[in-house]
Design an enzyme around this catalytic site. Structure first.
Site, PDB file in Angstrom:
ATOM      1  N   GLU A 109       0.836  -1.166  -0.287  1.00 45.84           N
ATOM      2  CA  GLU A 109      -0.056   0.338   0.094  1.00 45.84           C
ATOM      3  C   GLU A 109       0.819   1.494  -0.102  1.00 45.84           C
ATOM      4  O   GLU A 109       1.927   1.899   0.647  1.00 45.84           O
ATOM      5  CB  GLU A 109      -1.077   0.324   1.256  1.00 45.84           C
ATOM      6  N   GLU A 207     -12.349   2.729   4.677  1.00 43.90           N
ATOM      7  CA  GLU A 207     -11.273   3.029   6.162  1.00 43.90           C
ATOM      8  C   GLU A 207     -11.253   4.205   6.121  1.00 43.90           C
ATOM      9  O   GLU A 207     -10.857   4.962   6.010  1.00 43.90           O
ATOM     10  CB  GLU A 207      -9.492   2.460   5.278  1.00 43.90           C
TER      11      GLU A 207
END
Length: 229
Positions: A109, A207
């Site tokens: 990520e 998120e």
């Protein structure tokens, strides 16, 4: 497209444990969750996943005593290998997915410097070049829409460029990381269509930081028929 609750951000009211958040996410209708490696409550989390039948869509590697992990820290290879193995062992227990030897999937990520200053992997081109060099179907790219917008924007072409290596997606409005329907830089009606057009059909992690509270914030889902719990 199906949504997973990120337990670092959702159901955190009252300083609840991760195991408690799993049960709350399940009660709210989520069929999957994302979470950090729950170092201090491994048994309780495993019990909660069995009890609820909830799927673990994403498990972040054990950071140990570091806030951001050791993957890019010079001379920390052995520590990283140990933390990775601990995470794999727990992922297997939870029937999560991670890396080739265990027939699991690992994701890399890129994170915006606005969120984590001096974070090494703050570039999508760098992350994608590593994935292409490794050339394994078990190592893929995580696209967090919030970080993508901060790092490079250009959502349409980013998904066109990276669609063949995407392993997981997360969402939050930019710049304040709230629900997708909160006023901000992104039109999520369009973003969700871009994701769909890319061919991605796996979990999408929520998120984001609820602007008020988790349950009230979930009303945003009703505005986008293309996604569901």
């Amino acid at each position: 497209m199906k949504l997973a609750a990120n337990l670092n951000f959702l159901f955190t009211e009252g300083n609840k444990s991760i195991a408690e958040r799993i049960r709350l996410a399940h009660k709210a209708g989520f069929r999957a969750v994302e979470m950090n490696y729950p170092d201090s409550e491994l048994s309780a989390v495993a019990e909660a996943t069995v009890e609820t039948g909830i799927e673990i869509a994403l498990l972040t590697i054990n950071f140990g005593d570091s806030k951001i992990g050791t993957a890019s820290v010079p001379n920390a290879e052995e520590k990283f290998a140990t933390q990775l193995q601990e995470t794999i062992n727990f992922a297997k227990k939870l029937k999560s997915r991670l890396l080739e030897a265990e027939n699991m999937l690992g994701v890399i990520e890129p994170i915006s410097a606005y969120a984590v200053p001096k974070y090494f992997n703050n570039n999508f081109e760098r992350a994608s070049s590593v994935i292409i060099a490794v050339n394994s179907k078990h190592i893929r790219l995580m696209i967090d829409i919030f970080h993508l917008q901060h790092i490079m924007g250009n959502v349409t072409n980013a998904f066109a460029d990276f669609k063949d290596i995407i392993g997981h997606i997360q969402i939050a409005q930019a710049p304040h990381r709230h629900e997708p329907d909160v006023a901000g830089e992104l039109d999520f009606s369009y973003v969700f269509e871009v994701i769909k057009s890319s061919g991605y059909s796996d979990w999408i992690g929520c998120e984001y930081k609820p602007k008020t509270n988790t349950l009230d914030g979930l009303k945003w889902i009703e505005e986008y028929p293309i996604v569901h719990l």
